[in-house]
Design an enzyme around this catalytic site. Sequence first.
Site, PDB file in Angstrom:
ATOM      1  N   GLU A 243      -2.763  -2.673   1.135  1.00 32.98           N
ATOM      2  CA  GLU A 243      -3.003  -2.428  -0.632  1.00 32.98           C
ATOM      3  C   GLU A 243      -2.654  -3.728  -1.401  1.00 32.98           C
ATOM      4  O   GLU A 243      -2.645  -4.531  -0.885  1.00 32.98           O
ATOM      5  CB  GLU A 243      -1.298  -1.307  -0.972  1.00 32.98           C
ATOM      6  CG  GLU A 243      -0.241  -1.835  -0.800  1.00 32.98           C
ATOM      7  CD  GLU A 243       0.745  -2.154  -2.094  1.00 32.98           C
ATOM      8  OE1 GLU A 243       0.203  -1.935  -2.981  1.00 32.98           O
ATOM      9  OE2 GLU A 243       1.714  -1.902  -1.278  1.00 32.98           O
TER      10      GLU A 243
ATOM     11  N   LYS B 276      -2.781  -1.075 -12.525  1.00 31.56           N
ATOM     12  CA  LYS B 276      -2.098   0.261 -10.997  1.00 31.56           C
ATOM     13  C   LYS B 276      -2.020   1.354 -11.458  1.00 31.56           C
ATOM     14  O   LYS B 276      -1.977   1.870 -11.896  1.00 31.56           O
ATOM     15  CB  LYS B 276      -0.088  -0.439 -11.496  1.00 31.56           C
ATOM     16  CG  LYS B 276       0.322   0.634 -10.084  1.00 31.56           C
ATOM     17  CD  LYS B 276       1.559   0.476 -10.488  1.00 31.56           C
ATOM     18  CE  LYS B 276       2.892   1.484  -9.606  1.00 31.56           C
ATOM     19  NZ  LYS B 276       4.247   0.764 -10.076  1.00 31.56           N
TER      20      LYS B 276
ATOM     21  N   VAL C 173       0.448   2.354  -3.043  1.00 32.53           N
ATOM     22  CA  VAL C 173       0.865   2.964  -1.376  1.00 32.53           C
ATOM     23  C   VAL C 173       0.304   4.563  -1.397  1.00 32.53           C
ATOM     24  O   VAL C 173      -0.657   4.750  -0.818  1.00 32.53           O
ATOM     25  CB  VAL C 173       2.219   3.240  -0.979  1.00 32.53           C
ATOM     26  CG1 VAL C 173       2.756   4.413   0.228  1.00 32.53           C
ATOM     27  CG2 VAL C 173       3.089   2.292  -0.478  1.00 32.53           C
TER      28      VAL C 173
ATOM     29  N   ASP D  91      12.073  10.403 -11.830  1.00 31.82           N
ATOM     30  CA  ASP D  91      10.995   8.857 -11.542  1.00 31.82           C
ATOM     31  C   ASP D  91      11.107   9.237 -10.182  1.00 31.82           C
ATOM     32  O   ASP D  91      12.076   8.917  -9.653  1.00 31.82           O
ATOM     33  CB  ASP D  91      11.189   8.154 -12.191  1.00 31.82           C
ATOM     34  CG  ASP D  91      10.198   7.329 -12.289  1.00 31.82           C
ATOM     35  OD1 ASP D  91       9.611   7.767 -10.969  1.00 31.82           O
ATOM     36  OD2 ASP D  91      10.494   6.396 -12.569  1.00 31.82           O
TER      37      ASP D  91
ATOM     38  N   SER E   5       8.404   8.597  -6.939  1.00 33.86           N
ATOM     39  CA  SER E   5       7.202   8.071  -6.258  1.00 33.86           C
ATOM     40  C   SER E   5       5.744   9.083  -5.471  1.00 33.86           C
ATOM     41  O   SER E   5       6.775   9.999  -4.944  1.00 33.86           O
ATOM     42  CB  SER E   5       7.108   6.679  -6.029  1.00 33.86           C
ATOM     43  OG  SER E   5       5.747   5.943  -5.298  1.00 33.86           O
TER      44      SER E   5
ATOM     45  N   ASP F  44       4.151   7.913  -3.921  1.00 34.33           N
ATOM     46  CA  ASP F  44       3.979   7.691  -2.336  1.00 34.33           C
ATOM     47  C   ASP F  44       4.271   8.782  -1.608  1.00 34.33           C
ATOM     48  O   ASP F  44       4.097   8.866  -0.439  1.00 34.33           O
ATOM     49  CB  ASP F  44       4.989   6.105  -2.741  1.00 34.33           C
ATOM     50  CG  ASP F  44       4.474   4.860  -3.403  1.00 34.33           C
ATOM     51  OD1 ASP F  44       3.386   5.192  -3.992  1.00 34.33           O
ATOM     52  OD2 ASP F  44       5.306   4.242  -3.072  1.00 34.33           O
TER      53      ASP F  44
ATOM     54  N   LYS G 148      11.984   0.627  -1.225  1.00 30.28           N
ATOM     55  CA  LYS G 148      12.195  -0.717  -2.103  1.00 30.28           C
ATOM     56  C   LYS G 148      13.828  -0.222  -2.285  1.00 30.28           C
ATOM     57  O   LYS G 148      14.596   1.012  -3.538  1.00 30.28           O
ATOM     58  CB  LYS G 148      11.558  -0.593  -2.996  1.00 30.28           C
ATOM     59  CG  LYS G 148      10.218  -1.565  -2.923  1.00 30.28           C
ATOM     60  CD  LYS G 148       9.269  -1.991  -3.742  1.00 30.28           C
ATOM     61  CE  LYS G 148       8.858  -0.565  -3.795  1.00 30.28           C
ATOM     62  NZ  LYS G 148       7.455  -0.941  -4.042  1.00 30.28           N
TER      63      LYS G 148
HETATM   64  N1  PSU Z   1       5.717  -3.081  -1.479  1.00 28.22           N
HETATM   65  C1  PSU Z   1       6.060  -4.266  -2.509  1.00 28.22           C
HETATM   66  N2  PSU Z   1       5.967  -4.094  -3.858  1.00 28.22           N
HETATM   67  C2  PSU Z   1       5.011  -3.336  -4.285  1.00 28.22           C
HETATM   68  C3  PSU Z   1       4.914  -2.346  -3.969  1.00 28.22           C
HETATM   69  C4  PSU Z   1       4.736  -2.241  -2.473  1.00 28.22           C
HETATM   70  O1  PSU Z   1       6.892  -5.156  -1.548  1.00 28.22           O
HETATM   71  O2  PSU Z   1       5.225  -3.350  -5.092  1.00 28.22           O
HETATM   72  C5  PSU Z   1       4.560  -1.336  -4.574  1.00 28.22           C
HETATM   73  C6  PSU Z   1       3.343  -0.495  -3.325  1.00 28.22           C
HETATM   74  O3  PSU Z   1       1.996  -0.118  -4.180  1.00 28.22           O
HETATM   75  C7  PSU Z   1       3.730   0.985  -4.282  1.00 28.22           C
HETATM   76  C8  PSU Z   1       4.421   1.044  -5.248  1.00 28.22           C
HETATM   77  O4  PSU Z   1       3.512   2.050  -4.374  1.00 28.22           O
HETATM   78  O5  PSU Z   1       5.419  -0.770  -5.375  1.00 28.22           O
HETATM   79  C9  PSU Z   1       5.260   1.324  -6.085  1.00 28.22           C
HETATM   80  O6  PSU Z   1       5.664   2.000  -7.228  1.00 28.22           O
HETATM   81  P1  PSU Z   1       5.753   3.244  -8.133  1.00 28.22           P
HETATM   82  O7  PSU Z   1       7.822   3.456  -7.764  1.00 28.22           O
HETATM   83  O8  PSU Z   1       6.050   4.039  -9.226  1.00 28.22           O
HETATM   84  O9  PSU Z   1       5.677   4.274  -7.387  1.00 28.22           O
HETATM   85 MN    MN Z   2       7.685   6.565 -10.941  1.00 26.80          MN
END
Ligand code: PSU
Ligand code: MN
Length: 299
Positions: free
Chosen positions: A23, A84, A104, A136, A138, A140, A157
């Site tokens: 990605e 993004k 993702v 919130d 994701s 994903d 994460k």
């Molecule tokens: N893994 C990492 N760093 C990142 C991401 C994943 O080590 O920045 C990214 C991926 O693209 C994932 C996004 O989909 O962070 C998640 O964002 P959000 O929490 O806004 O859905």
């Molecule tokens: Mn979010």
Amino acid sequence: MKIKLSKDVQLALELGQPILVLESTIIAHGMPYPDNLEFAKRGERLCKENNVIPATIAIINGEIFVGLENDQLTFIAENDSVKKVSRRELGIAVSEKWNGATTVSSTMHIAHQAGLPIFSTGGIGGVHRGVEFSFDISQDLTALATIPMVVISAGAKAILDLSKTLEMMETLGITVVGYHTNELPAFYSRSSGIFGIHSVSSSQNIANIYKENIAMALSNSVLVVNPVPEKDEIPTHEIKSIIETACETALNLGIAGKKLTPFLLKEIVEQTAGRSLKTNKALALNNIKLGIEIAKKLS
Ligand code: PSU
Ligand code: MN
């Protein structure tokens, strides 16, 4: 759907050679320049050295690319205006001719449309801390529930609420397997104290589980959680308070929505004087290594 395949990816598809999807949000919004470019290039090189074709996905001027040339990879890494783009924004990004890095969820959608089943990332998104106020969660997770692929991660994460994320993955029917572990890894750290996931000990096992899911017409992904190597980890007791402070700072500054995750990652890089960045690169490369092995079993 219009997809531009790189020459290498097109040839590999024709010949049935292994391809590993990567990605671009991790590059554009997850790491600072120039570390992000160095990481992206190392990941691609690692694939090629092992006879697997890397397929980094991104949107350039509204066109969807699967497999980037060097100048495109550099553009994504260098350019601050790259947005993004998650799955729900794909149509907007194409029609408004955005330059976009795929998360993702959007990477999975594009990869699946291109017929590519295996994807390595860093850590997936999930249920944020304080979800009871922010709601919130994701995209994903909904992508992992509805797109049948193999996704390699170092867990969700650590900025997230990991036990709620694991519960949500069960609710959504996402197959979760731990690589040589029954404990959910915590991104920067190997351990989370959350146990009970199914442990697998080989890339062949993972490929088999994916194939059985497909044979049963299941629509969800197999999410592989692969702990960061011991030498690169930041133990939980060292990173815990830094994450908590970063989350408080974001709350105080009113940072929410798609800006939240990039903000937290950046804040933690600063507060650890770059140590978390080193760990993030190491865990993502470790996931590429495992992805390479599984890609070979699936091709
Ligand atoms: N893994 C990492 N760093 C990142 C991401 C994943 O080590 O920045 C990214 C991926 O693209 C994932 C996004 O989909 O962070 C998640 O964002 P959000 O929490 O806004 O859905
Ligand atoms: Mn979010």
